[in-house]
Design a protein around this motif. Structure first.
Motif, PDB file in Angstrom:
ATOM      1  N   LEU A 162      44.068  43.068  48.694  1.00 15.13           N
ATOM      2  CA  LEU A 162      42.989  42.520  47.700  1.00 15.13           C
ATOM      3  C   LEU A 162      42.225  43.712  47.281  1.00 15.13           C
ATOM      4  CD1 LEU A 162      41.262  40.315  46.571  1.00 15.13           C
ATOM      5  CD2 LEU A 162      39.841  40.339  48.756  1.00 15.13           C
ATOM      6  N   ARG A 163      42.076  44.776  48.109  1.00 12.90           N
ATOM      7  CA  ARG A 163      41.175  46.000  47.631  1.00 12.90           C
ATOM      8  C   ARG A 163      42.144  46.690  46.505  1.00 12.90           C
ATOM      9  NH1 ARG A 163      40.524  51.062  51.724  1.00 12.90           N
ATOM     10  NH2 ARG A 163      40.068  52.839  50.312  1.00 12.90           N
ATOM     11  N   ALA A 164      43.127  46.856  46.776  1.00 15.18           N
ATOM     12  CA  ALA A 164      44.068  47.633  45.829  1.00 15.18           C
ATOM     13  C   ALA A 164      44.046  46.750  44.340  1.00 15.18           C
ATOM     14  CB  ALA A 164      45.713  47.716  46.251  1.00 15.18           C
ATOM     15  N   HIS A 165      44.307  45.549  44.596  1.00 14.92           N
ATOM     16  CA  HIS A 165      44.298  44.719  43.233  1.00 14.92           C
ATOM     17  C   HIS A 165      42.976  44.688  42.628  1.00 14.92           C
ATOM     18  CE1 HIS A 165      45.006  41.223  40.668  1.00 14.92           C
ATOM     19  NE2 HIS A 165      43.976  40.790  41.031  1.00 14.92           N
ATOM     20  N   LEU A 166      41.738  44.639  43.225  1.00 16.01           N
ATOM     21  CA  LEU A 166      40.499  44.605  42.798  1.00 16.01           C
ATOM     22  C   LEU A 166      40.313  45.977  42.002  1.00 16.01           C
ATOM     23  CD1 LEU A 166      38.313  42.654  45.218  1.00 16.01           C
ATOM     24  CD2 LEU A 166      39.414  41.861  43.096  1.00 16.01           C
ATOM     25  N   LEU A 167      40.670  47.177  42.406  1.00 14.25           N
ATOM     26  CA  LEU A 167      40.413  48.291  42.042  1.00 14.25           C
ATOM     27  C   LEU A 167      41.382  48.477  40.661  1.00 14.25           C
ATOM     28  CD1 LEU A 167      40.732  50.770  45.170  1.00 14.25           C
ATOM     29  CD2 LEU A 167      38.627  50.224  43.732  1.00 14.25           C
ATOM     30  N   GLU A 168      42.446  48.130  40.622  1.00 16.30           N
ATOM     31  CA  GLU A 168      43.061  48.123  39.333  1.00 16.30           C
ATOM     32  C   GLU A 168      42.630  47.094  38.190  1.00 16.30           C
ATOM     33  OE1 GLU A 168      47.833  46.887  37.913  1.00 16.30           O
ATOM     34  OE2 GLU A 168      47.357  47.098  40.065  1.00 16.30           O
ATOM     35  N   PHE A 169      42.156  45.989  38.744  1.00 11.03           N
ATOM     36  CA  PHE A 169      41.280  44.953  37.851  1.00 11.03           C
ATOM     37  C   PHE A 169      40.281  45.446  37.288  1.00 11.03           C
ATOM     38  CE2 PHE A 169      38.285  41.563  37.698  1.00 11.03           C
ATOM     39  CZ  PHE A 169      38.659  40.830  36.692  1.00 11.03           C
ATOM     40  N   MET A 170      39.214  46.333  38.192  1.00  9.63           N
ATOM     41  CA  MET A 170      38.028  46.853  37.458  1.00  9.63           C
ATOM     42  C   MET A 170      38.436  47.995  36.702  1.00  9.63           C
ATOM     43  SD  MET A 170      35.394  47.057  40.573  1.00  9.63           S
ATOM     44  CE  MET A 170      36.331  47.895  41.502  1.00  9.63           C
ATOM     45  N   ALA A 225      33.190  35.496  48.581  1.00 10.80           N
ATOM     46  CA  ALA A 225      31.992  35.490  47.803  1.00 10.80           C
ATOM     47  C   ALA A 225      31.512  36.932  47.665  1.00 10.80           C
ATOM     48  CB  ALA A 225      31.201  34.585  48.420  1.00 10.80           C
ATOM     49  N   ILE A 226      31.614  37.730  48.736  1.00 10.37           N
ATOM     50  CA  ILE A 226      30.955  38.932  49.016  1.00 10.37           C
ATOM     51  C   ILE A 226      31.877  40.011  47.960  1.00 10.37           C
ATOM     52  CG2 ILE A 226      30.349  41.046  50.371  1.00 10.37           C
ATOM     53  CD1 ILE A 226      29.559  38.741  52.438  1.00 10.37           C
ATOM     54  N   TRP A 227      33.044  40.069  48.299  1.00 12.51           N
ATOM     55  CA  TRP A 227      33.849  41.150  47.341  1.00 12.51           C
ATOM     56  C   TRP A 227      33.957  40.739  45.940  1.00 12.51           C
ATOM     57  CZ3 TRP A 227      38.454  44.276  49.479  1.00 12.51           C
ATOM     58  CH2 TRP A 227      38.199  44.506  50.944  1.00 12.51           C
ATOM     59  N   LEU A 228      34.147  39.525  45.703  1.00 11.01           N
ATOM     60  CA  LEU A 228      34.080  39.404  44.131  1.00 11.01           C
ATOM     61  C   LEU A 228      32.941  39.550  43.492  1.00 11.01           C
ATOM     62  CD1 LEU A 228      36.497  36.184  43.916  1.00 11.01           C
ATOM     63  CD2 LEU A 228      36.908  38.562  43.666  1.00 11.01           C
ATOM     64  N   ALA A 229      31.603  39.173  44.255  1.00 14.10           N
ATOM     65  CA  ALA A 229      30.488  39.507  43.512  1.00 14.10           C
ATOM     66  C   ALA A 229      30.111  40.966  43.498  1.00 14.10           C
ATOM     67  CB  ALA A 229      29.329  38.836  44.564  1.00 14.10           C
ATOM     68  N   ALA A 230      30.477  41.747  44.300  1.00 15.71           N
ATOM     69  CA  ALA A 230      30.446  43.278  44.225  1.00 15.71           C
ATOM     70  C   ALA A 230      31.184  43.832  43.060  1.00 15.71           C
ATOM     71  CB  ALA A 230      30.792  43.993  45.650  1.00 15.71           C
ATOM     72  N   VAL A 231      32.452  43.373  43.021  1.00 10.77           N
ATOM     73  CA  VAL A 231      33.421  43.916  41.802  1.00 10.77           C
ATOM     74  C   VAL A 231      32.744  43.516  40.625  1.00 10.77           C
ATOM     75  CG1 VAL A 231      35.599  43.198  40.818  1.00 10.77           C
ATOM     76  CG2 VAL A 231      35.302  43.861  43.085  1.00 10.77           C
ATOM     77  N   ARG A 232      32.066  42.139  40.338  1.00 10.38           N
ATOM     78  CA  ARG A 232      31.612  41.444  39.226  1.00 10.38           C
ATOM     79  C   ARG A 232      30.287  42.472  38.951  1.00 10.38           C
ATOM     80  NH1 ARG A 232      31.833  37.587  35.660  1.00 10.38           N
ATOM     81  NH2 ARG A 232      30.199  36.596  34.539  1.00 10.38           N
ATOM     82  N   ALA A 272      36.364  50.381  50.439  1.00 11.32           N
ATOM     83  CA  ALA A 272      36.761  50.987  51.711  1.00 11.32           C
ATOM     84  C   ALA A 272      35.704  50.697  52.737  1.00 11.32           C
ATOM     85  CB  ALA A 272      37.052  52.367  51.381  1.00 11.32           C
ATOM     86  N   HIS A 273      34.506  50.875  52.361  1.00 11.48           N
ATOM     87  CA  HIS A 273      33.481  50.569  53.224  1.00 11.48           C
ATOM     88  C   HIS A 273      33.302  49.229  53.687  1.00 11.48           C
ATOM     89  CE1 HIS A 273      29.427  51.564  55.180  1.00 11.48           C
ATOM     90  NE2 HIS A 273      29.080  50.325  54.713  1.00 11.48           N
ATOM     91  N   MET A 274      33.617  48.289  52.668  1.00  9.97           N
ATOM     92  CA  MET A 274      33.741  46.842  53.289  1.00  9.97           C
ATOM     93  C   MET A 274      34.580  46.511  54.029  1.00  9.97           C
ATOM     94  SD  MET A 274      32.301  45.355  49.367  1.00  9.97           S
ATOM     95  CE  MET A 274      32.474  43.642  49.870  1.00  9.97           C
ATOM     96  N   GLN A 275      35.849  47.079  53.702  1.00 15.14           N
ATOM     97  CA  GLN A 275      36.889  46.847  54.672  1.00 15.14           C
ATOM     98  C   GLN A 275      36.801  47.356  55.984  1.00 15.14           C
ATOM     99  OE1 GLN A 275      40.624  48.206  52.758  1.00 15.14           O
ATOM    100  NE2 GLN A 275      41.817  47.166  54.574  1.00 15.14           N
TER     101      GLN A 275
END
Length: 234
Positions: free
Chosen positions: A90-98, A169-176, A208-211
């Motif tokens: 998920l972390r790798a995907h979200l970084l690429e997505f952002m 909820a927490i991870w997607l909110a942070a990315v958004r 990374a910190h969240m993970q």
């Protein structure tokens, strides 16, 4: 018979694409709220019912083909490589997505899409529903991953039923927040590629910190069957 079915399917796909491209062009030139389904049908030279045969609503028509992230976040977890934990995937995907979301603002089509969306309360409300849908799909994917013993080495939470929706909820909110706030920087004149690179670094540190803290976070959530009140009731 097979050829006939294939031709019908091809015709249906072509009609759908015609309706979509026509609608997107009209939305871009006139604004979403000023365009009706009748306008789209007339411009595409099809019946109004034909439009509804392919798209449930005008909002669905606007977002069609533009929100792969609704399923993408969950797919990143479900289809991760063997040995890769769900949060790592998920972390790798979200970084690429952002990075992709922000760097795409360099193109006129994406800028027009964002401007049309931002100008419509209806679209912004519908987008929030899509965000919730993505969150729900991610929660389901995390739950399935954590209930599978082959978890890629990541520690599964004690109560994945609770941890899955909280994590989604927490991870997607942070990315958004990172994406939305940094779109402002692009609007103020910063180069999209520069903003994307900066956010990718910041996002990597944050996720990374969240993970790394997920083990402690999951450990704080006690399964419902172990709550003191339940033990007393038994």
């Amino acid at each position: 018979m097979s050829d006939l079915v294939d031709r019908r399917a091809q015709k249906k796909a072509l009609t759908r694409e015609l309706v979509r491209t026509t609608a997107h062009r009209l939305f871009a030139s006139r604004g979403f709220d000023a365009v009706t389904i009748a306008d789209v049908a007339r411009e595409a030279d099809v019946a109004v019912q034909t439009v509804f045969n392919h798209f449930a609503s005008k909002e669905d028509l606007f977002f069609d083909g533009r929100v792969p992230w609704v399923e993408g976040v969950a797919d990143a977890v479900r289809h991760r490589a063997p040995g890769v934990g769900p949060l790592s995937a998920l972390r790798a995907h979200l970084l690429e997505f952002m990075a992709g979301q922000l760097s795409s603002l360099d193109g006129p089509e994406e800028r027009c899409y964002r401007a049309t969306l931002d100008a419509s309360d209806t679209l912004r409300t519908f987008e929030r529903k899509l965000v919730f849908e993505a969150e729900h799909r991610l929660s389901d994917a995390l739950l399935a991953a954590w209930q599978d013993p082959e978890d890629g080495g990541e520690r599964a939470p004690l109560d994945p039923v609770i941890s899955a929706p909280l994590t989604a909820a927490i991870w997607l909110a942070a990315v958004r927040v990172l994406i939305v706030e940094n779109r402002v920087r692009v609007a103020q004149g910063m180069a999209p590629a520069e903003v994307a690179a900066t956010v990718e670094v910041l996002g990597d540190r944050l996720l990374a910190h969240m993970q790394a803290g997920s083990g402690t976070f999951h450990g704080m959530i006690t399964p419902a069957r172990e709550l003191p009140g339940d033990r007393q009731a038994g």
